[in-house]
Design a protein around this motif. Structure first.
Motif, PDB file in Angstrom:
ATOM      1  N   ILE A 158       0.831  -1.315  -0.086  1.00  0.00           N
ATOM      2  CA  ILE A 158      -0.031   0.043   0.021  1.00  0.00           C
ATOM      3  C   ILE A 158       1.043   1.053   0.042  1.00  0.00           C
ATOM      4  CG2 ILE A 158      -1.624   1.359   1.351  1.00  0.00           C
ATOM      5  CD1 ILE A 158      -2.889  -1.449   2.106  1.00  0.00           C
ATOM      6  N   ALA A 159       1.997   1.411   0.717  1.00  0.00           N
ATOM      7  CA  ALA A 159       3.071   2.296   0.844  1.00  0.00           C
ATOM      8  C   ALA A 159       3.710   2.546  -0.700  1.00  0.00           C
ATOM      9  CB  ALA A 159       3.939   2.195   1.861  1.00  0.00           C
ATOM     10  N   ASN A 160       3.759   1.287  -1.254  1.00  0.00           N
ATOM     11  CA  ASN A 160       4.433   1.448  -2.531  1.00  0.00           C
ATOM     12  C   ASN A 160       3.455   2.229  -3.638  1.00  0.00           C
ATOM     13  OD1 ASN A 160       7.108   0.712  -2.002  1.00  0.00           O
ATOM     14  ND2 ASN A 160       6.578  -1.471  -2.368  1.00  0.00           N
ATOM     15  N   ILE A 161       2.150   2.192  -3.485  1.00  0.00           N
ATOM     16  CA  ILE A 161       1.216   2.785  -4.210  1.00  0.00           C
ATOM     17  C   ILE A 161       0.934   4.063  -3.954  1.00  0.00           C
ATOM     18  CG2 ILE A 161      -1.238   2.504  -5.036  1.00  0.00           C
ATOM     19  CD1 ILE A 161      -0.863  -0.610  -4.580  1.00  0.00           C
ATOM     20  N   VAL A 162       0.737   4.443  -2.597  1.00  0.00           N
ATOM     21  CA  VAL A 162       0.178   5.607  -2.133  1.00  0.00           C
ATOM     22  C   VAL A 162       1.327   6.754  -2.349  1.00  0.00           C
ATOM     23  CG1 VAL A 162      -0.761   6.875  -0.211  1.00  0.00           C
ATOM     24  CG2 VAL A 162      -1.687   4.689  -0.906  1.00  0.00           C
ATOM     25  N   SER A 163       2.591   6.399  -1.911  1.00  0.00           N
ATOM     26  CA  SER A 163       3.569   7.227  -1.787  1.00  0.00           C
ATOM     27  C   SER A 163       3.951   7.900  -3.006  1.00  0.00           C
ATOM     28  CB  SER A 163       4.903   6.700  -1.529  1.00  0.00           C
ATOM     29  OG  SER A 163       6.023   7.404  -1.370  1.00  0.00           O
ATOM     30  N   PRO A 164       4.236   7.429  -4.208  1.00  0.00           N
ATOM     31  CA  PRO A 164       4.322   8.212  -5.569  1.00  0.00           C
ATOM     32  C   PRO A 164       3.102   9.325  -5.816  1.00  0.00           C
ATOM     33  CG  PRO A 164       4.703   5.854  -5.701  1.00  0.00           C
ATOM     34  CD  PRO A 164       4.255   5.930  -4.468  1.00  0.00           C
ATOM     35  N   ARG A 183       3.666  13.166  -6.154  1.00  0.00           N
ATOM     36  CA  ARG A 183       3.381  13.602  -7.644  1.00  0.00           C
ATOM     37  C   ARG A 183       2.286  14.925  -7.142  1.00  0.00           C
ATOM     38  NH1 ARG A 183      -1.077  13.299 -11.279  1.00  0.00           N
ATOM     39  NH2 ARG A 183      -0.319  13.419 -13.350  1.00  0.00           N
ATOM     40  N   LYS A 184       1.350  14.670  -6.441  1.00  0.00           N
ATOM     41  CA  LYS A 184       0.465  15.700  -6.048  1.00  0.00           C
ATOM     42  C   LYS A 184       1.347  16.979  -5.604  1.00  0.00           C
ATOM     43  CE  LYS A 184      -3.686  13.350  -5.179  1.00  0.00           C
ATOM     44  NZ  LYS A 184      -4.690  12.830  -4.323  1.00  0.00           N
ATOM     45  N   ALA A 185       2.338  16.662  -4.571  1.00  0.00           N
ATOM     46  CA  ALA A 185       2.822  17.712  -4.037  1.00  0.00           C
ATOM     47  C   ALA A 185       3.939  18.545  -4.885  1.00  0.00           C
ATOM     48  CB  ALA A 185       3.958  17.140  -3.061  1.00  0.00           C
ATOM     49  N   ILE A 186       4.499  17.585  -6.052  1.00  0.00           N
ATOM     50  CA  ILE A 186       5.383  18.432  -6.959  1.00  0.00           C
ATOM     51  C   ILE A 186       4.336  19.280  -7.798  1.00  0.00           C
ATOM     52  CG2 ILE A 186       6.602  17.868  -8.860  1.00  0.00           C
ATOM     53  CD1 ILE A 186       7.647  15.487  -7.554  1.00  0.00           C
TER      54      ILE A 186
END
Length: 59
Positions: free
Chosen positions: A31-37, A41-44
């Motif tokens: 789940i972390a590997n899915i949510v983190s990017p 991306r939203k922050a960038i």
């Protein structure tokens, strides 16, 4: 493997806590590997939008 009851299945012959902990850790990491990017991306995108707004205001 055959188990006579649900509790036997959950106990896994005495190895249940290790088995279910391993499953839980794996799921959390996936789940972390899915949510983190997605969050990065939203922050960038937000940061770039703010930068673009500042540049337009300064011109």
């Amino acid at each position: 493997m055959e188990f006579a009851s649900l509790s036997e299945f959950l106990e896994m012959g005495g190895h249940g806590p290790y088995v279910w902990t391993a499953y839980a850790v794996t799921i959390v990491i996936m789940i972390a590997n899915i949510v983190s990017p997605i969050l990065k991306r939203k922050a960038i995108i937000k940061k770039q939008a703010q930068k673009l707004r500042r540049e337009r205001l300064s011109q």
